[in-house]
Design a protein around this motif. Structure first.
Motif, PDB file in Angstrom:
ATOM      1  N   THR A 106      20.349  -5.309  17.216  1.00 14.70           N
ATOM      2  CA  THR A 106      19.654  -5.767  18.838  1.00 14.70           C
ATOM      3  C   THR A 106      19.767  -4.564  19.406  1.00 14.70           C
ATOM      4  O   THR A 106      19.888  -3.095  19.145  1.00 14.70           O
ATOM      5  N   GLN A 107      18.996  -4.647  20.542  1.00 13.29           N
ATOM      6  CA  GLN A 107      18.774  -4.321  22.078  1.00 13.29           C
ATOM      7  C   GLN A 107      19.398  -2.297  22.131  1.00 13.29           C
ATOM      8  O   GLN A 107      20.499  -2.822  22.263  1.00 13.29           O
ATOM      9  N   GLY A 108      19.246  -1.233  21.546  1.00 13.45           N
ATOM     10  CA  GLY A 108      19.611  -0.228  22.879  1.00 13.45           C
ATOM     11  C   GLY A 108      20.344   0.038  21.179  1.00 13.45           C
ATOM     12  O   GLY A 108      21.421   1.087  21.860  1.00 13.45           O
ATOM     13  N   THR A 109      20.549  -0.678  20.463  1.00  4.29           N
ATOM     14  CA  THR A 109      21.336  -0.559  18.830  1.00  4.29           C
ATOM     15  C   THR A 109      21.173   1.525  19.143  1.00  4.29           C
ATOM     16  O   THR A 109      19.658   1.936  19.515  1.00  4.29           O
ATOM     17  N   ILE A 110      22.397   2.707  18.730  1.00  2.28           N
ATOM     18  CA  ILE A 110      21.408   3.897  18.074  1.00  2.28           C
ATOM     19  C   ILE A 110      22.378   3.561  17.095  1.00  2.28           C
ATOM     20  O   ILE A 110      23.367   3.320  16.224  1.00  2.28           O
ATOM     21  N   THR A 111      21.944   4.674  15.869  1.00  2.00           N
ATOM     22  CA  THR A 111      22.152   5.402  14.563  1.00  2.00           C
ATOM     23  C   THR A 111      22.186   6.888  14.220  1.00  2.00           C
ATOM     24  O   THR A 111      21.242   7.061  15.342  1.00  2.00           O
ATOM     25  N   VAL A 112      22.167   7.062  13.399  1.00  2.00           N
ATOM     26  CA  VAL A 112      22.554   8.313  13.172  1.00  2.00           C
ATOM     27  C   VAL A 112      21.917   8.100  11.525  1.00  2.00           C
ATOM     28  O   VAL A 112      22.757   8.397  10.680  1.00  2.00           O
ATOM     29  N   ILE A 113      20.550   9.062  11.083  1.00  2.00           N
ATOM     30  CA  ILE A 113      20.548   8.616   9.460  1.00  2.00           C
ATOM     31  C   ILE A 113      20.438  10.129   9.296  1.00  2.00           C
ATOM     32  O   ILE A 113      20.021  11.200   9.656  1.00  2.00           O
ATOM     33  N   ASP A 114      21.395  10.093   7.995  1.00  2.00           N
ATOM     34  CA  ASP A 114      21.032  11.595   7.151  1.00  2.00           C
ATOM     35  C   ASP A 114      20.269  11.251   5.998  1.00  2.00           C
ATOM     36  O   ASP A 114      20.481  10.667   5.044  1.00  2.00           O
ATOM     37  N   ARG A 115      19.342  12.254   5.459  1.00  2.00           N
ATOM     38  CA  ARG A 115      17.804  11.990   5.089  1.00  2.00           C
ATOM     39  C   ARG A 115      18.157  12.860   3.844  1.00  2.00           C
ATOM     40  O   ARG A 115      18.568  14.259   4.104  1.00  2.00           O
ATOM     41  N   LYS A 116      18.044  12.761   2.516  1.00  4.52           N
ATOM     42  CA  LYS A 116      17.637  13.382   1.185  1.00  4.52           C
ATOM     43  C   LYS A 116      16.730  13.439   0.644  1.00  4.52           C
ATOM     44  O   LYS A 116      16.546  12.336  -0.257  1.00  4.52           O
ATOM     45  N   ARG A 117      15.757  14.615   0.602  1.00  9.42           N
ATOM     46  CA  ARG A 117      14.344  13.951   0.007  1.00  9.42           C
ATOM     47  C   ARG A 117      14.680  14.016  -1.735  1.00  9.42           C
ATOM     48  O   ARG A 117      15.513  15.295  -2.481  1.00  9.42           O
ATOM     49  N   THR A 118      14.511  12.400  -2.366  1.00  3.77           N
ATOM     50  CA  THR A 118      14.403  12.570  -3.527  1.00  3.77           C
ATOM     51  C   THR A 118      14.075  11.879  -4.677  1.00  3.77           C
ATOM     52  O   THR A 118      13.737  11.934  -6.057  1.00  3.77           O
ATOM     53  N   ARG A 119      12.329  12.004  -3.824  1.00  2.00           N
ATOM     54  CA  ARG A 119      11.622  10.751  -4.281  1.00  2.00           C
ATOM     55  C   ARG A 119      10.508  11.864  -5.620  1.00  2.00           C
ATOM     56  O   ARG A 119      10.751  13.094  -5.494  1.00  2.00           O
ATOM     57  N   PRO A 120      10.771  11.177  -6.990  1.00  2.00           N
ATOM     58  CA  PRO A 120      10.251  12.067  -8.151  1.00  2.00           C
ATOM     59  C   PRO A 120       8.655  12.314  -8.120  1.00  2.00           C
ATOM     60  O   PRO A 120       8.153  12.726  -8.454  1.00  2.00           O
ATOM     61  N   ASP A 121       7.805  11.600  -7.194  1.00  2.49           N
ATOM     62  CA  ASP A 121       6.701  10.837  -7.138  1.00  2.49           C
ATOM     63  C   ASP A 121       6.276  12.362  -6.567  1.00  2.49           C
ATOM     64  O   ASP A 121       4.884  11.171  -6.027  1.00  2.49           O
ATOM     65  N   GLY A 122       6.264  12.326  -5.177  1.00  2.00           N
ATOM     66  CA  GLY A 122       5.717  12.753  -4.894  1.00  2.00           C
ATOM     67  C   GLY A 122       6.190  12.671  -3.372  1.00  2.00           C
ATOM     68  O   GLY A 122       7.055  11.488  -2.884  1.00  2.00           O
ATOM     69  N   ASP A 123       5.782  12.695  -1.803  1.00  4.02           N
ATOM     70  CA  ASP A 123       5.899  12.196  -0.813  1.00  4.02           C
ATOM     71  C   ASP A 123       4.749  10.924  -0.010  1.00  4.02           C
ATOM     72  O   ASP A 123       4.283  11.164   0.908  1.00  4.02           O
ATOM     73  N   HIS A 124       5.235  10.229  -0.726  1.00  2.40           N
ATOM     74  CA  HIS A 124       4.804   9.298   0.008  1.00  2.40           C
ATOM     75  C   HIS A 124       5.670   7.843  -0.464  1.00  2.40           C
ATOM     76  O   HIS A 124       6.943   8.315  -0.627  1.00  2.40           O
ATOM     77  N   ALA A 125       5.063   6.330  -0.015  1.00  6.91           N
ATOM     78  CA  ALA A 125       6.075   5.469   0.164  1.00  6.91           C
ATOM     79  C   ALA A 125       5.452   4.098   0.385  1.00  6.91           C
ATOM     80  O   ALA A 125       4.551   4.799   0.492  1.00  6.91           O
ATOM     81  N   SER A 126       6.113   3.066  -0.071  1.00 11.15           N
ATOM     82  CA  SER A 126       5.526   2.039  -0.279  1.00 11.15           C
ATOM     83  C   SER A 126       5.554   1.419   1.566  1.00 11.15           C
ATOM     84  O   SER A 126       6.586   1.379   1.945  1.00 11.15           O
ATOM     85  N   SER A 127       4.555   0.199   1.892  1.00 11.07           N
ATOM     86  CA  SER A 127       4.559  -0.311   3.310  1.00 11.07           C
ATOM     87  C   SER A 127       4.171  -1.243   2.369  1.00 11.07           C
ATOM     88  O   SER A 127       2.720  -1.675   1.501  1.00 11.07           O
ATOM     89  N   ILE A 128       4.621  -2.709   2.676  1.00  8.54           N
ATOM     90  CA  ILE A 128       4.424  -4.055   2.553  1.00  8.54           C
ATOM     91  C   ILE A 128       4.477  -5.048   3.484  1.00  8.54           C
ATOM     92  O   ILE A 128       5.117  -4.913   4.606  1.00  8.54           O
ATOM     93  N   ALA A 142       0.649  -1.268  -0.172  1.00  7.42           N
ATOM     94  CA  ALA A 142      -0.560  -0.266  -0.084  1.00  7.42           C
ATOM     95  C   ALA A 142       0.995   1.303   0.036  1.00  7.42           C
ATOM     96  O   ALA A 142       1.756   1.195   0.053  1.00  7.42           O
ATOM     97  N   LEU A 143       0.381   1.923  -0.459  1.00  7.46           N
ATOM     98  CA  LEU A 143       0.641   3.338  -0.308  1.00  7.46           C
ATOM     99  C   LEU A 143       0.694   4.019   0.444  1.00  7.46           C
ATOM    100  O   LEU A 143      -0.606   4.609   0.971  1.00  7.46           O
ATOM    101  N   ILE A 144       1.594   5.085   1.410  1.00  4.58           N
ATOM    102  CA  ILE A 144       0.991   5.886   2.579  1.00  4.58           C
ATOM    103  C   ILE A 144       1.817   6.920   2.023  1.00  4.58           C
ATOM    104  O   ILE A 144       3.113   7.425   1.532  1.00  4.58           O
ATOM    105  N   VAL A 145       1.444   7.705   3.273  1.00  2.00           N
ATOM    106  CA  VAL A 145       2.161   9.397   3.353  1.00  2.00           C
ATOM    107  C   VAL A 145       2.561   8.755   4.614  1.00  2.00           C
ATOM    108  O   VAL A 145       1.844   8.468   5.932  1.00  2.00           O
TER     109      VAL A 145
END
Length: 199
Positions: free
Chosen positions: A145-167, A99-102
């Motif tokens: 693993t429990q308590g894992t820490i990440t830092v994520i850098d994002r760059k909006r690039t999707r050409p067809d709008g602000d949505h995503a697939s959820s499967i 399904a496509l979601i926002v």
């Protein structure tokens, strides 16, 4: 100051009631932003925040690079197939619902699913100091693993709008993992565990 040092300062400030805005997400994540409302995003992965039976395979409206600060993260990517076929890695594809979601807190209604076929790519494992990147249209799910820490850098690039697939797999309905404000109890439990485990 290293990224690890910066993260430790934020976690210790949080435990001392420093006013930092945290959210939970149903993937099992506590998150906040290091530089305001945009980037980068600090994430602490904790199974106590999981929304059980959520629709966990997804893509994004953006490309991203993730750095593992502490713990271990397992990234499972998928090939999209046109039916029940063998993937380049020798995996047989399976049928899923899509399904496509926002993404984000605005998504309040269950979308209408369609069928799709996916096959697993080789599982990726990352540890402290590792980085990995994905483009917006790469389907994946995350374990940790429990308590894992990440830092994520994002760059909006999707050409067809602000949505995503959820499967998701099976006959059940779509289950949302949308973010919401974290409670003080959730923040204290998750941050305290991360500090005790990694610092």
């Amino acid at each position: 100051m290293t990224l690890r040092d910066e993260v430790e300062v934020i976690l210790r400030r949080t435990m001392n009631a420093f006013p930092i805005r945290w959210e939970t997400q149903g993937f099992g994540m506590l998150r906040t932003y290091l530089e305001g409302e945009n980037e980068p995003r600090l994430q602490i992965w904790d199974q106590r925040l999981l929304v059980w039976e959520y629709s966990n395979i997804h893509d994004h409206p953006w490309d991203f690079t993730s750095t593992i600060v502490a713990g271990h993260l397992f990234n499972q990517r998928y090939w999209r197939m046109s039916g029940c076929y063998m993937s380049p890695a020798g995996e047989l594809s399976e049928e899923y619902n899509e399904a496509l979601i926002v993404p984000g807190p605005v998504n309040e209604t269950a979308p209408r699913p369609q069928k799709c076929w996916l096959a697993r790519k080789p599982l990726e494992l990352y540890g402290p100091g590792d980085q990995y990147s994905q483009t917006w249209n790469e389907l994946h799910c995350t374990q940790y693993t429990q308590g894992t820490i990440t830092v994520i850098d994002r760059k909006r690039t999707r050409p067809d709008g602000d949505h995503a697939s959820s499967i998701w797999k099976g006959d059940g309905p779509w289950v949302s993992a949308r973010p919401r404000p974290a409670t003080n109890v959730e923040v204290q439990l998750v941050v305290d565990n991360a500090l005790r485990t990694w610092f």
